[in-house]
Design a protein around this motif. Structure first.
Motif, mmCIF file in Angstrom:
data_model
loop_
_atom_site.group_PDB
_atom_site.id
_atom_site.type_symbol
_atom_site.label_atom_id
_atom_site.label_comp_id
_atom_site.label_asym_id
_atom_site.label_seq_id
_atom_site.Cartn_x
_atom_site.Cartn_y
_atom_site.Cartn_z
ATOM 1 N N LEU A 182 0.874 -1.178 0.000
ATOM 2 C CA LEU A 182 0.000 0.000 0.000
ATOM 3 C C LEU A 182 0.906 1.221 0.000
ATOM 4 O O LEU A 182 1.516 1.560 1.009
ATOM 5 C CB LEU A 182 -0.921 -0.003 1.223
ATOM 6 C CG LEU A 182 -1.945 1.135 1.299
ATOM 7 C CD1 LEU A 182 -2.927 1.051 0.132
ATOM 8 C CD2 LEU A 182 -2.701 1.088 2.624
ATOM 9 N N TYR A 228 -1.457 6.923 1.459
ATOM 10 C CA TYR A 228 -2.733 7.011 2.176
ATOM 11 C C TYR A 228 -3.818 7.687 1.343
ATOM 12 O O TYR A 228 -5.001 7.656 1.706
ATOM 13 C CB TYR A 228 -2.569 7.733 3.511
ATOM 14 C CG TYR A 228 -1.966 9.122 3.419
ATOM 15 C CD1 TYR A 228 -2.757 10.250 3.201
ATOM 16 C CD2 TYR A 228 -0.591 9.303 3.569
ATOM 17 C CE1 TYR A 228 -2.195 11.507 3.131
ATOM 18 C CE2 TYR A 228 -0.021 10.561 3.491
ATOM 19 C CZ TYR A 228 -0.826 11.662 3.281
ATOM 20 O OH TYR A 228 -0.264 12.912 3.199
ATOM 21 N N GLN A 229 -3.446 8.307 0.220
ATOM 22 C CA GLN A 229 -4.428 8.919 -0.666
ATOM 23 C C GLN A 229 -4.666 8.016 -1.869
ATOM 24 O O GLN A 229 -3.716 7.579 -2.531
ATOM 25 C CB GLN A 229 -3.941 10.301 -1.129
ATOM 26 C CG GLN A 229 -3.846 11.316 -0.006
ATOM 27 C CD GLN A 229 -3.337 12.662 -0.471
ATOM 28 O OE1 GLN A 229 -2.586 12.754 -1.455
ATOM 29 N NE2 GLN A 229 -3.726 13.723 0.218
ATOM 30 N N GLU A 230 -5.924 7.733 -2.147
ATOM 31 C CA GLU A 230 -6.267 6.761 -3.183
ATOM 32 C C GLU A 230 -5.711 7.136 -4.551
ATOM 33 O O GLU A 230 -5.113 6.299 -5.240
ATOM 34 C CB GLU A 230 -7.790 6.607 -3.263
ATOM 35 C CG GLU A 230 -8.239 5.568 -4.279
ATOM 36 C CD GLU A 230 -9.712 5.239 -4.153
ATOM 37 O OE1 GLU A 230 -10.155 4.269 -4.815
ATOM 38 O OE2 GLU A 230 -10.423 5.938 -3.405
ATOM 39 N N GLU A 231 -5.891 8.381 -4.946
ATOM 40 C CA GLU A 231 -5.459 8.779 -6.293
ATOM 41 C C GLU A 231 -3.938 8.688 -6.436
ATOM 42 O O GLU A 231 -3.422 8.332 -7.510
ATOM 43 C CB GLU A 231 -5.956 10.190 -6.644
ATOM 44 C CG GLU A 231 -5.430 11.313 -5.749
ATOM 45 C CD GLU A 231 -6.238 11.511 -4.471
ATOM 46 O OE1 GLU A 231 -6.078 12.572 -3.836
ATOM 47 O OE2 GLU A 231 -7.019 10.604 -4.104
ATOM 48 N N ASN A 233 -2.928 4.889 -6.614
ATOM 49 C CA ASN A 233 -3.254 4.330 -7.930
ATOM 50 C C ASN A 233 -2.266 4.783 -8.992
ATOM 51 O O ASN A 233 -1.854 3.995 -9.861
ATOM 52 C CB ASN A 233 -4.674 4.740 -8.345
ATOM 53 C CG ASN A 233 -5.746 4.071 -7.512
ATOM 54 O OD1 ASN A 233 -5.483 3.085 -6.837
ATOM 55 N ND2 ASN A 233 -6.953 4.604 -7.552
ATOM 56 N N ASN A 290 -7.317 0.608 -9.756
ATOM 57 C CA ASN A 290 -7.999 0.037 -8.594
ATOM 58 C C ASN A 290 -7.023 -0.452 -7.524
ATOM 59 O O ASN A 290 -7.408 -1.214 -6.636
ATOM 60 C CB ASN A 290 -8.886 -1.128 -9.049
ATOM 61 C CG ASN A 290 -10.111 -1.302 -8.174
ATOM 62 O OD1 ASN A 290 -10.624 -0.341 -7.599
ATOM 63 N ND2 ASN A 290 -10.589 -2.532 -8.054
ATOM 64 N N PHE A 331 -5.480 0.968 -4.891
ATOM 65 C CA PHE A 331 -5.768 1.340 -3.515
ATOM 66 C C PHE A 331 -6.954 0.551 -2.972
ATOM 67 O O PHE A 331 -6.889 -0.004 -1.858
ATOM 68 C CB PHE A 331 -6.051 2.843 -3.443
ATOM 69 C CG PHE A 331 -6.284 3.368 -2.057
ATOM 70 C CD1 PHE A 331 -5.214 3.735 -1.251
ATOM 71 C CD2 PHE A 331 -7.569 3.511 -1.551
ATOM 72 C CE1 PHE A 331 -5.415 4.233 0.030
ATOM 73 C CE2 PHE A 331 -7.787 4.002 -0.274
ATOM 74 C CZ PHE A 331 -6.714 4.362 0.516
ATOM 75 N N ALA A 332 -8.020 0.483 -3.734
ATOM 76 C CA ALA A 332 -9.229 -0.204 -3.278
ATOM 77 C C ALA A 332 -8.984 -1.688 -3.058
ATOM 78 O O ALA A 332 -9.460 -2.271 -2.075
ATOM 79 C CB ALA A 332 -10.358 0.007 -4.292
ATOM 80 N N LYS A 354 -6.790 -2.157 0.152
ATOM 81 C CA LYS A 354 -7.570 -1.846 1.347
ATOM 82 C C LYS A 354 -8.573 -2.964 1.647
ATOM 83 O O LYS A 354 -8.706 -3.405 2.794
ATOM 84 C CB LYS A 354 -8.300 -0.518 1.140
ATOM 85 C CG LYS A 354 -8.984 0.027 2.370
ATOM 86 C CD LYS A 354 -9.557 1.417 2.084
ATOM 87 C CE LYS A 354 -10.261 1.977 3.320
ATOM 88 N NZ LYS A 354 -10.801 3.343 3.054
#
Length: 407
Positions: free
Chosen positions: A185, A188-191, A194, A201, A203-204, A207
């Motif tokens: 991972l 901490y920020q999805e964008e 990625n 996808n 990050f998703a 998580k």
């Protein structure tokens, strides 16, 4: 935290379970050494065992016994044993990560039978723990059958981005000898995460996988490779805060290696700054039971701890059968499709007589740059690998933990 209970310090009960009858004094010294390192202990009540971190076998267990016995024989008899090994079961991956040191190409992956034979050889050679990695190992359709192959007295760890991990797979893992899963991972920020993985996808999936594994009581580690951006206490604490919401057992911090996508990059300053920075962060947070255990990979493989086992007590088998001294070192010394793994490992003694006290990935990267080595195809073939290895400094002294095994 997750379903595992956490002890912030060594207790007499924990220490007692680390001591084995075959080498009681050595195992007691190992327990004392680990206690002095300030490691926390995760108790898995369901299976009545403890985890120190994602590197050691759990204990009490046959895998822990193999680790202690193997290390004792290695030091006392001056022999080499691959206590830990990784098998790259595929070079394929759906991500294109910024720091990846793997080559993703159309090489023919190891067959199921080749992986089965490799695990049998590793078992005979004394291996205690084996990593199943890639590429993305979850892309193999026979991944469940592969994981079932890990022997009862060895433990496995699965390295993955979290791809295709769901409740059904987590329940399946509990029927195997895979005791740990390490999930990447990056942020901490999805964008941002990625983008760093070049996968929409990433990050998703990571998580969701972490939450799923934790809910099933599987020891779960999150791994993050430090960047210039995260070399900031506020941002790294933000990473810890967000990661903690997923309730993992451990956050494994790794540093960039100048191989693969980072070949030719000068990461020396980042590397040295990060060592000091992360050590301070870990010290501040080590007594915080609300946070997962923080493992600084660079500290763990330093001269004062476990060292770098490259080629001596750790090896990696590439997805095309080439045997490399480390999954992150693009050298090879033979192919299991042509020779036995034991024969190849023994031939590596000339270049890796003992575990190293420094990261061989950094060392060999500098040598390859100095020799203007053509790295368009990696791992390098055995002939070129031997030239590089001959120019790398051989370790004369093992890391501190191995002093515990001196009779």
């Amino acid at each position: 935290m997750n379903q595992h209970e956490v002890s912030m310090e060594m207790t007499s009960d924990i220490k007692g379970k680390m001591i084995i009858s075959e080498f009681p004094e050595a195992s007691e010294r190992v327990a004392d050494f680990i206690g002095l390192k300030g490691e926390r202990f995760h108790y898995d009540r369901e299976n009545d065992r403890y985890f120190i971190n994602s590197f050691y076998p759990s204990f009490p267990s046959e895998s822990w016994n193999r680790f202690i016995v193997g290390a004792s024989k290695m030091v006392r008899n001056e022999i080499r044993i691959p206590l830990q090994a990784d098998i790259v079961v595929t070079g394929k991956c759906h991500c294109k990560c910024w720091h990846c040191f793997r080559i993703k190409d159309n090489r023919e992956d190891l067959t199921f039978e080749e992986i089965e034979n490799t695990l049998k050889e590793l078992h005979d050679m004394g291996t205690a723990t084996v990593g199943i990695t890639g590429g993305e190992p979850m892309l193999r359709k026979d991944i469940k059958d592969i994981l079932r192959l890990i022997p009862n007295d060895m433990e496995g760890q699965l390295y993955t981005t979290g791809h295709n991990i769901d409740d059904e797979f987590a329940m399946f893992l509990k029927t195997t000898n895979v005791t740990r899963v390490i999930i990447s991972l990056d942020h901490y920020q999805e964008e941002v995460a990625n983008k760093m993985r070049n996968y929409h996808n990433a990050f998703a999936e990571a998580k969701n996988a972490i939450k799923t594994l934790v809910s099933h009581g599987i020891y779960t580690a999150i791994t993050v490779c430090i960047t210039e951006e995260l070399l900031d206490e506020e941002k790294l604490n933000e990473y810890f805060k967000n990661a903690n919401e997923l309730k993992p057992d451990e956050i494994r911090i790794i540093l960039p290696i100048p191989q693969g996508n980072l070949e030719g990059n000068n990461v020396t300053r980042l590397y040295s700054d990060a060592i000091r920075f992360i050590k301070n962060i870990k010290e501040k947070n080590k007594k915080n039971p609300e946070l997962p255990g923080i493992v600084n990979f660079c500290e763990f493989e330093s001269a004062g701890y476990m060292g770098c086992g490259v080629g001596a007590n750790y090896i990696s088998i590439n997805n095309d059968g080439l045997v490399t001294p480390c999954v992150a070192v693009p050298l090879s010394f033979g192919n299991i499709r042509e020779k036995s793994l034991k024969e190849i490992f023994e031939s590596m003694a000339a270049y890796f007589p003992k575990s190293s006290r420094i990261c061989y990935g950094k060392l060999s990267g500098k040598v390859m740059a100095r020799l203007n080595t053509d790295t368009s195809i990696t791992p390098l073939n055995p002939e070129m690998s031997k030239i590089v290895a001959c120019n790398c400094t051989k370790s004369k002294h093992r890391a501190t933990i191995f002093d515990c095994f001196v009779s």
